[in-house]
Enzyme design. Structure first.
Site, PDB file in Angstrom:
ATOM      1  CG  ASP A  76     -79.820  57.095  33.302  1.00  0.00           C
ATOM      2  OD1 ASP A  76     -80.063  58.126  33.966  1.00  0.00           O
ATOM      3  OD2 ASP A  76     -80.505  56.059  33.398  1.00  0.00           O
ATOM      4  CE1 TYR A  87     -62.801  59.441  38.796  1.00  0.00           C
ATOM      5  CE2 TYR A  87     -60.882  60.194  39.984  1.00  0.00           C
ATOM      6  CZ  TYR A  87     -61.501  59.885  38.804  1.00  0.00           C
ATOM      7  OH  TYR A  87     -60.822  60.010  37.641  1.00  0.00           O
ATOM      8  CG  ASP A 143     -63.214  61.396  35.596  1.00  0.00           C
ATOM      9  OD1 ASP A 143     -62.525  62.306  35.121  1.00  0.00           O
ATOM     10  OD2 ASP A 143     -62.890  60.198  35.520  1.00  0.00           O
ATOM     11  CE  LYS A 185     -79.612  55.342  37.176  1.00  0.00           C
ATOM     12  NZ  LYS A 185     -80.488  55.548  36.021  1.00  0.00           N
TER      13      LYS A 185
END
Ligand code: NAD
Length: 368
Positions: A231, A131, A255, A198
């Site tokens: 996830d 980001y 986000d 992740k």
């Protein structure tokens, strides 16, 4: 004595909402607190022609001086034009902690069967990760050089016609946001902190974030620590949102997961937020400038008003914060004067100003 606070009106539908949030905050402060003196500025697409930039220096200087701002949303043009003003502001003021409470208020329609138990807080790292916008354009000489360098280090093959975005996660950045999350949990009597990454795939970058969280959690044995892959979290939080308390995430996941969580409690119209650094704090809704609604005065002012509640708590105006939050909760629960996004019957919805009028009336009622 009074508080001096910078007010950034934003663009698109921003100014319509900011105007109403200011009215609500001023009214709550009238009831119990020190007056706010606002320094009001425009920023975003509407000032580019006049100022040559969407974020004039005098706006940043005002926030640096006053240390606190309430901000309306600002449009980021897709693909071309200026880069995100929001990202720039957060970087320039080093507002590293994005705090987004996600609490259900009675009366709001949602697809979740037992929403009453949703009361979680997302703490998103605000300055690093993909980001940060460090990107290399397709076909550029630097990009080709970077691709060759990566291949020379045996890091894998990248197609020559690729654009590249850099995901940098530092030990420093991870440590300060995770420390902030645990201290936030302690201050607010929260029970658990879940770090979300992740790290099974991005072993170095997300792995660093996860290992840092594991280390810092050892200093806070009274707070339960969990780690969840992003996830799996997305599925689980939709099914069992009540199992989550404080979540701490790198920038991009933060986000996305905050919008997901806003969906759990009734949508972007009711999701507040704060960007906090060691020196300054900027309070703003999770939602954007919704340009397609500009001039309609139909959008929900709740998200920005609740961001104002967070701001009042930050400046220790706890009585005003409480009365304002209770007034919003009452108007939302009554459901008579609410905007289309949360109205039981959208044909009977009121506009931004009318909903705020009802909140102001409720503040008067609660204060007698
Ligand atoms: P958005 O949040 O502006 O709007 C998406 C949809 O959510 C709207 O069409 C509307 O249906 C709903 N919505 C948003 N705010 C609402 C409110 N107060 N009441 C009721 N419904 C509401 O998202 P977008 O369309 O993806 O973004 C528009 C622009 O805003 C983009 O340029 C984006 O970059 C920018 N943006 C700015 C900020 C910020 O200033 N912090 C945050 C997010 C997006």
């Amino acid at each position: 004595m009074s508080h001096k606070i910078t007010l950034i009106r934003g663009d698109g539908s921003g100014p319509e909402i900011v105007e109403q949030a200011k009215r609500a905050i001023d009214k709550a402060i009238e009831v119990g607190g020190e007056k706010i003196r606002w320094e009001i500025f425009d920023a975003g697409a509407d000032v580019v022609a006049k100022e040559g930039t969407p974020l004039p220096t005098h706006v940043i200087d005002s926030v640096k001086r006053n240390k606190i701002a309430l901000k309306g949303p600002i449009t980021t043009p897709l693909g071309k034009g200026f880069r995100s003003v929001n990202v720039k502001l957060r970087k320039q003021l080093d507002l590293y902690a994005c705090v987004r409470p996600c609490k259900y208020y009675k009366g709001i329609k949602t697809r979740i069967s037992e929403p009453e138990n949703i009361d979680l807080v997302i703490i998103r790292e605000n300055t690093e990760d993909l980001y940060a916008g460090i990107e290399f354009e397709k076909g550029n000489a630097d990009t080709i050089e970077l691709i060759k360098f990566i291949e020379s280090k045996d890091k894998g093959k990248i197609r020559e016609d690729s654009a590249i975005g850099l995901k940098a996660i530092s030990g420093f950045g991870s440590k300060r946001i995770i420390k902030y999350a645990f201290e936030y949990a302690e201050r607010n009597k929260r029970k658990s902190v879940t770090a979300v990454t992740k790290s099974n795939i991005m072993k170095f970058s997300d792995g660093l974030f996860m290992h840092t969280a594991e280390e810092i959690s050892k200093n806070h044995p009274e707070i339960k620590f969990k780690h969840k892959l992003v996830d799996s979290l997305c599925m689980d939080i939709v099914q069992f949102p009540e199992n989550y308390d404080v979540l701490v995430l790198p920038n991009l996941y933060g986000d996305i997961v905050s919008d997901l969580c806003a969906g759990l409690i009734g949508g972007l119209g009711v999701a507040p937020g704060a960007n906090i650094g060691d020196d300054c704090a900027v309070f703003e809704a999770v939602h954007g400038s919704a340009p397609e609604f500009k001039g309609t005065y139909r959008l929900n002012p709740t998200a920005l008003i609740l961001s104002g509640v967070l701001m009042l708590r930050y400046i220790k105006e706890n009585d005003a914060a409480e009365i304002l939050e209770n007034a919003v909760a009452k108007v939302v629960e009554d459901g008579k004067y609410v905007t289309f996004d949360i109205a039981k019957n959208p044909t009977e919805a009121v506009g931004t100003k009318e909903m705020t009028d009802a909140i102001l009336k409720e503040i008067e009622h609660l204060s007698v």
